[in-house]
Write a protein that holds these residues in place. Structure first.
Motif, short mmCIF file in Angstrom:
data_model
loop_
_atom_site.label_atom_id
_atom_site.label_comp_id
_atom_site.label_asym_id
_atom_site.label_seq_id
_atom_site.Cartn_x
_atom_site.Cartn_y
_atom_site.Cartn_z
N GLU A 148 0.83 -1.20 0.00
CA GLU A 148 0.00 0.00 0.00
C GLU A 148 0.87 1.25 0.00
OE1 GLU A 148 -2.63 -0.26 3.30
OE2 GLU A 148 -3.76 -1.96 2.48
N LEU A 149 1.97 1.23 0.75
CA LEU A 149 2.88 2.38 0.74
C LEU A 149 3.52 2.54 -0.64
CD1 LEU A 149 4.78 2.33 4.16
CD2 LEU A 149 2.86 3.76 3.46
N VAL A 150 3.91 1.44 -1.25
CA VAL A 150 4.50 1.52 -2.59
C VAL A 150 3.52 2.16 -3.56
CG1 VAL A 150 5.31 0.14 -4.55
CG2 VAL A 150 6.06 -0.43 -2.23
N GLU A 151 2.27 1.73 -3.53
CA GLU A 151 1.27 2.30 -4.43
C GLU A 151 1.03 3.78 -4.14
OE1 GLU A 151 -2.23 -0.08 -4.26
OE2 GLU A 151 -1.19 -1.92 -4.86
N ARG A 152 1.04 4.15 -2.87
CA ARG A 152 0.76 5.53 -2.49
C ARG A 152 1.87 6.48 -2.94
NH1 ARG A 152 0.61 6.60 3.74
NH2 ARG A 152 -0.72 4.72 3.59
N TYR A 153 3.12 6.02 -2.86
CA TYR A 153 4.25 6.90 -3.13
C TYR A 153 4.87 6.71 -4.51
CZ TYR A 153 4.27 8.49 1.72
OH TYR A 153 3.93 9.06 2.92
N ALA A 154 4.41 5.74 -5.27
CA ALA A 154 5.01 5.47 -6.59
C ALA A 154 4.94 6.72 -7.47
CB ALA A 154 4.30 4.31 -7.26
N ALA A 198 13.36 0.14 0.10
CA ALA A 198 12.59 1.19 -0.57
C ALA A 198 13.51 2.08 -1.40
CB ALA A 198 11.82 2.00 0.46
N ASN A 199 14.68 2.42 -0.88
CA ASN A 199 15.60 3.28 -1.63
C ASN A 199 16.11 2.62 -2.90
OD1 ASN A 199 15.53 5.56 -0.02
ND2 ASN A 199 17.25 4.92 1.26
N SER A 200 16.11 1.29 -2.94
CA SER A 200 16.59 0.58 -4.13
C SER A 200 15.54 0.56 -5.24
CB SER A 200 16.98 -0.85 -3.77
OG SER A 200 15.82 -1.68 -3.60
N THR A 201 14.32 0.99 -4.93
CA THR A 201 13.21 0.94 -5.88
C THR A 201 13.16 2.23 -6.67
OG1 THR A 201 11.98 -0.51 -4.38
CG2 THR A 201 10.71 0.62 -6.09
N SER A 202 13.38 2.15 -7.96
CA SER A 202 13.58 3.35 -8.76
C SER A 202 12.33 4.21 -8.90
CB SER A 202 14.08 2.97 -10.16
OG SER A 202 13.06 2.35 -10.92
N TYR A 203 11.16 3.65 -8.61
CA TYR A 203 9.93 4.42 -8.75
C TYR A 203 9.38 4.91 -7.40
CZ TYR A 203 8.02 -0.30 -8.04
OH TYR A 203 7.74 -1.56 -7.56
N LEU A 204 10.23 4.87 -6.37
CA LEU A 204 9.89 5.46 -5.09
C LEU A 204 10.83 6.63 -4.80
CD1 LEU A 204 9.22 2.35 -2.81
CD2 LEU A 204 7.53 3.86 -3.88
N PRO A 205 10.33 7.70 -4.19
CA PRO A 205 11.21 8.84 -3.87
C PRO A 205 12.17 8.48 -2.75
CG PRO A 205 9.05 9.16 -2.88
CD PRO A 205 8.95 7.91 -3.73
N ALA A 210 8.89 14.24 -0.32
CA ALA A 210 8.21 12.96 -0.54
C ALA A 210 9.02 11.81 0.03
CB ALA A 210 7.96 12.75 -2.03
N GLY A 211 10.35 11.85 -0.15
CA GLY A 211 11.19 10.80 0.41
C GLY A 211 11.13 10.77 1.93
N ASP A 212 11.15 11.96 2.55
CA ASP A 212 11.05 12.01 4.01
C ASP A 212 9.72 11.44 4.50
OD1 ASP A 212 13.53 13.19 4.08
OD2 ASP A 212 12.77 15.23 4.35
N SER A 213 8.65 11.77 3.78
CA SER A 213 7.33 11.26 4.15
C SER A 213 7.28 9.74 4.03
CB SER A 213 6.26 11.91 3.27
OG SER A 213 4.99 11.39 3.57
N LEU A 214 7.81 9.21 2.93
CA LEU A 214 7.84 7.76 2.75
C LEU A 214 8.60 7.08 3.87
CD1 LEU A 214 7.58 5.07 1.23
CD2 LEU A 214 9.55 5.76 -0.16
N HIS A 215 9.77 7.59 4.20
CA HIS A 215 10.59 6.91 5.21
C HIS A 215 10.00 7.06 6.61
CE1 HIS A 215 13.72 5.30 2.70
NE2 HIS A 215 13.64 6.41 1.98
N GLY A 216 9.27 8.14 6.86
CA GLY A 216 8.53 8.23 8.11
C GLY A 216 7.45 7.17 8.19
N ALA A 217 6.76 6.96 7.07
CA ALA A 217 5.72 5.92 7.02
C ALA A 217 6.33 4.54 7.17
CB ALA A 217 4.94 6.04 5.72
#
Length: 253
Positions: A148-154, A198-205, A210-217
């Motif tokens: 769900e996080l991947v889909e939200r931040y892709a 997550a950082n290794s995934t090229s379609y995630l910030p 956006a990157g800070d928000s993802l890593h907080g989540a």
């Protein structure tokens, strides 16, 4: 962005946090081809060599094709792996020089039909082409929440592109019918591993707001699901296999 450059700033995280592949997947790739010690396996889009080392562990001669210098530089070397700075669509390898041509987690980045023609060109008669992916098994709750996080931040449609790529491979007439095998797999990750994954995934910030928000989540997700300092990301390893069945003139989409 050119697919080749997408992982330039992510190579270290890729080498550290991407999952391996189960031995049963390697069994399926080599089954019926004969003694691996006499085989040449070409690994297209070899990245940091996770898959190339597994192929080499079967004592095949492995040619790892990877055009991204940062990814090649992050690879742990193996004696029976030869690295080739080339695109999957134009390897420069000789006609009918490979017994097994396989792409792990990379086929969707290639240009079709150019790569399909190239695989057909370098594959020997009775050789095998294959595409392998580790995909999330979202029947498991933590994995579903991570998905769900991947889909939200892709930031793009890479996951859709993977589906389309597999369909394109399976539709190529030179290796019909294509067989698909699914094998259970998993990753056990500490907190740092979840962030690196997550950082290794090229379609995630991986930087900026956006990157800070993802890593907080991701931190919140880890805190909710971790047991003994680890979470388990449940995976399905999907192997699409096609054996060469016709002449070099076949294989039109």
């Amino acid at each position: 962005m050119d697919p080749i450059e997408r992982f330039t700033g992510r190579a270290a995280d890729y080498a550290y946090a991407r999952p391996s592949y189960p031995e049963a997947a390697l069994d399926a790739l080599f089954a019926g081809l004969g003694d691996p010690r006499g085989l040449v396996a070409v690994d297209l889009g070899a990245g940091t060599g996770i898959s190339s080392r597994l192929l080499a562990a079967r004592e095949a001669r492995v040619i790892a094709v990877e055009p991204n210098a940062a990814m090649r530089a992050s690879a742990a070397l193996a004696a029976s792996v030869t690295w080739l700075d080339a695109r999957a669509e134009s390897t420069g390898l000789e006609v009918a020089s490979a017994d097994l041509v396989v792409a792990f987690q990379a086929f969707h980045w290639f240009e079709r039909p150019a790569v399909l023609h190239e695989i057909e060109r370098i594959l020997r008669p009775n050789g095998r082409a294959a595409v392998v992916y580790n995909e999330r098994d979202e029947s498991e709750p933590f994995t579903a929440a991570y998905g769900e996080l991947v889909e939200r931040y892709a930031i793009d449609q890479t996951e859709r592109r993977r589906v389309d790529g597999r369909h394109g491979f399976a539709s190529w007439s030179a290796w019909q019918p294509v067989r698909v095998i699914e094998i259970g797999n998993e990753q056990r990750l500490a907190r740092a591993g979840v962030h690196a994954r997550a950082n290794s995934t090229s379609y995630l910030p991986h930087r900026g707001k956006a990157g800070d928000s993802l890593h907080g989540a991701l931190d919140a997700l880890f805190d909710e699901w971790a047991r003994d300092g680890r979470v388990i990301l449940r995976l399905k390893t999907s192997i699409a296999l096609g054996d060469r069945v016709d002449s070099m003139e076949s294989g039109r989409l």
